[in-house]
Write an enzyme that holds these catalytic residues in place. Structure first.
Site, PDB file in Angstrom:
ATOM      1  N   LYS A 122       0.935  -1.132   0.027  1.00  0.00           N
ATOM      2  CA  LYS A 122       0.124  -0.022  -0.225  1.00  0.00           C
ATOM      3  C   LYS A 122       0.830   1.249  -0.150  1.00  0.00           C
ATOM      4  O   LYS A 122       1.957   1.302   0.491  1.00  0.00           O
ATOM      5  CB  LYS A 122      -0.939  -0.012   1.135  1.00  0.00           C
ATOM      6  CG  LYS A 122      -2.117   1.022   1.114  1.00  0.00           C
ATOM      7  CD  LYS A 122      -3.120   0.289   0.246  1.00  0.00           C
ATOM      8  CE  LYS A 122      -4.489   0.894  -0.105  1.00  0.00           C
ATOM      9  NZ  LYS A 122      -5.558   0.067  -0.448  1.00  0.00           N
ATOM     10  N   ASP A 162      -6.782   4.141  -4.713  1.00  0.00           N
ATOM     11  CA  ASP A 162      -7.758   3.823  -3.368  1.00  0.00           C
ATOM     12  C   ASP A 162      -8.341   5.355  -3.048  1.00  0.00           C
ATOM     13  O   ASP A 162      -8.555   6.047  -4.197  1.00  0.00           O
ATOM     14  CB  ASP A 162      -6.606   3.452  -2.154  1.00  0.00           C
ATOM     15  CG  ASP A 162      -7.370   3.054  -0.930  1.00  0.00           C
ATOM     16  OD1 ASP A 162      -7.856   1.904  -0.877  1.00  0.00           O
ATOM     17  OD2 ASP A 162      -7.297   3.914   0.057  1.00  0.00           O
TER      18      ASP A 162
END
Ligand code: NDP
Ligand code: 2IT
Length: 442
Positions: A122, A162
């Site tokens: 991430k 995201d």
């Protein structure tokens, strides 16, 4: 090592990282008995909570007023045991190491559940895209990629979107990567169709979350038809959850953003949803404008969990639904929760859902359709072919079904209740753990 000793170690090594500790705690509790029964896995979890690599960098850029701005960029490469690092980028002022480590940790197990060969990562920045011009967004993305490009690659680490990172940002990031590296590869997913993107990727997380809800409902001989559904958020995941729920006969009555929620008791149909898509993806306004346009209720500074419903789909952000909210939902008749966001329910809320034995799917299972379709985008890039909408959608449905089966396999209790938290954690863990053991102490 007991759960307490393990958590003491994690807390000592990762002080001031509450979200990361929260995510780890849930997994460690789930796996405790399983590891006792399967001692070969002892020690694997200690390795899994330590990122393989943590990259933190300066992102300098110049705003429209000509001022110098500095943000912080990150990429957490958590685990590459079963495939190249894979996971989204988040641009939001709240972004910090704790949030990205929790997201990367969840991503490892989620990606394993998809059945596709993807490790977990991430990244992102504390950059706030709100109120920025397209030019500012482009300049920021280019500067961010100037550094990120040396760490990623189509077979190394493949970022995607995201919160705060959608099609526009992926375009600017891809353009800069291509310019610096002089290569046209599938280094990012969530690309536009014309330059390597996959059909259904924009829809995939919301659609997948709805397919997962459908699978859960089937276990109780029920379905979405005629069900009232409360959704939070109004971004990518919420938009397409709303679309698919409506297509399958449900009625979505709420959407929200960080300022409040709209309650439309007549339901958010396809025409109203088209307004939301334009509002959020093009004019970039607030959800309050929906209430003005369609003359419905707007509740400021509140989440929608006190609205009566059958099904709830939290699709905004972490820890947006607490124990009181969970109690209100269940008291109002809600019997199914399918998480589109990552870790939207607090531990107290999760505990309550499980106590009351409702259908409850944690994000790492129910929102895995997004990254799964990213995996399908990578495959199409590798073979340099495009699949049709039907082909990708069929594959997505198959994957959501198999994640559900995996959860049922590992999460069914003696009384027949399916604990999807347990199921997802064990199901995701086994494949990664086996790969790590086979690859030696790396
Ligand atoms: P978007 O940026 O498209 O939308 C985010 C939505 O959530 C907006 O409505 C935003 O409101 C709201 N929101 C964000 N932060 C907060 C906050 N702190 N408090 C209240 N509301 C907030 O993001 P996505 O739809 O892509 O992501 C939503 C969730 O889904 C995240 O948890 C993400 O990690 C998860 N997810 C996303 C996937 C994807 O493919 N995009 C895949 C799997 C999970 P506002 O505009 O006011 O900020
Ligand atoms: O949380 C997630 O799974 C995502 N943001 C999607 C990641 C991806 O690589 O598609």
């Amino acid at each position: 090592m007991t759960v307490q000793q393990f958590m003491d170690m994690v807390i000592r090594k990762n002080p001031n990282e509450p979200e990361f500790i929260q995510a780890v705690q849930e997994v460690v509790e789930s796996l405790d008995a399983f590891i006792d029964d399967n001692p070969k896995y002892v020690g694997v979890l200690e390795r899994m909570v330590e990122p393989e690599r943590t990259i933190i960098f300066r992102v300098p850029w110049i705003n429209d007023k000509g001022e110098f701005c500095i943000n912080r960029g990150y990429r957490i490469e958590m685990n590459s045991a079963i495939g190249p690092y894979k996971g989204g980028l988040r641009f939001h002022p709240s972004v910090n190491l704790s949030i990205l480590k929790f997201l990367a940790f969840e991503q490892v197990l989620k990606n394993s559940l998809t059945t596709l060969p993807m490790g977990g990562a991430k990244g992102g920045s504390d950059f706030d895209p709100k109120g920025k011009s397209d030019l500012e967004i482009m300049k920021f993305c280019q500067s961010f990629m100037n550094e990120l490009q040396r760490h990623i690659g189509a077979s190394t680490d493949v970022p995607a979107g995201d919160i705060g990172v959608g099609g526009r940002e992926i375009g600017f990031l891809f353009g800069q990567y291509k310019r610096i590296r002089n290569e046209f590869t599938g280094v990012l997913t969530g690309k536009s169709l014309e330059w390597g993107g996959s059909l259904i990727r924009p829809e995939a997380t919301g659609y997948g979350c709805t397919y997962f809800a459908q699978e859960m409902l089937t276990t109780r001989h029920s379905d979405l038809k005629g069900k009232t559904v409360v959704i939070s958020g109004s971004g990518n995941v919420a938009q397409y959850a709303c679309e698919k729920v409506t297509q399958l006969g449900g009625k979505v009555v709420t959407l929200s953003d960080s300022n409040g929620y709209v309650y439309d008791k007549d339901g958010i149909d396809s025409e109203k949803l088209a307004f939301v898509l334009k509002l959020k993806n093009e004019t970039r306004g607030r959800i309050k404008e929906y209430a003005v346009k369609y003359n419905c209720e707007y509740v400021e500074d509140k989440t929608p969990w006190h609205v009566k419903c059958d099904i709830a789909m939290p699709c905004a952000t972490q820890n947006e639904l607490n124990r009181d909210d969970a109690m209100a939902l269940v008291a109002n008749g809600c019997f199914c929760v399918s998480e589109g966001a990552n870790m939207p329910s607090t531990p107290g809320a999760v505990e309550y859902f499980l106590e009351r034995k409702i259908l409850y799917a944690p994000g790492k299972a129910s929102n895995a359709g997004g990254v799964a379709t990213s995996g399908l985008e990578m495959t199409q890039n590798s073979i340099r072919l495009h699949w049709t909408r039907e082909e990708v959608d069929t594959e997505l449905k198959k994957i959501m079904k198999s994640i559900h089966e995996n959860c049922v396999k590992h999460g069914t209790k003696e009384d027949g209740y399916v604990d999807y938290v347990l199921g997802a954690n064990i199901g995701g863990f086994v494949k990664v753990a086996e790969a790590m053991l086979a690859q030696g102490l790396v």
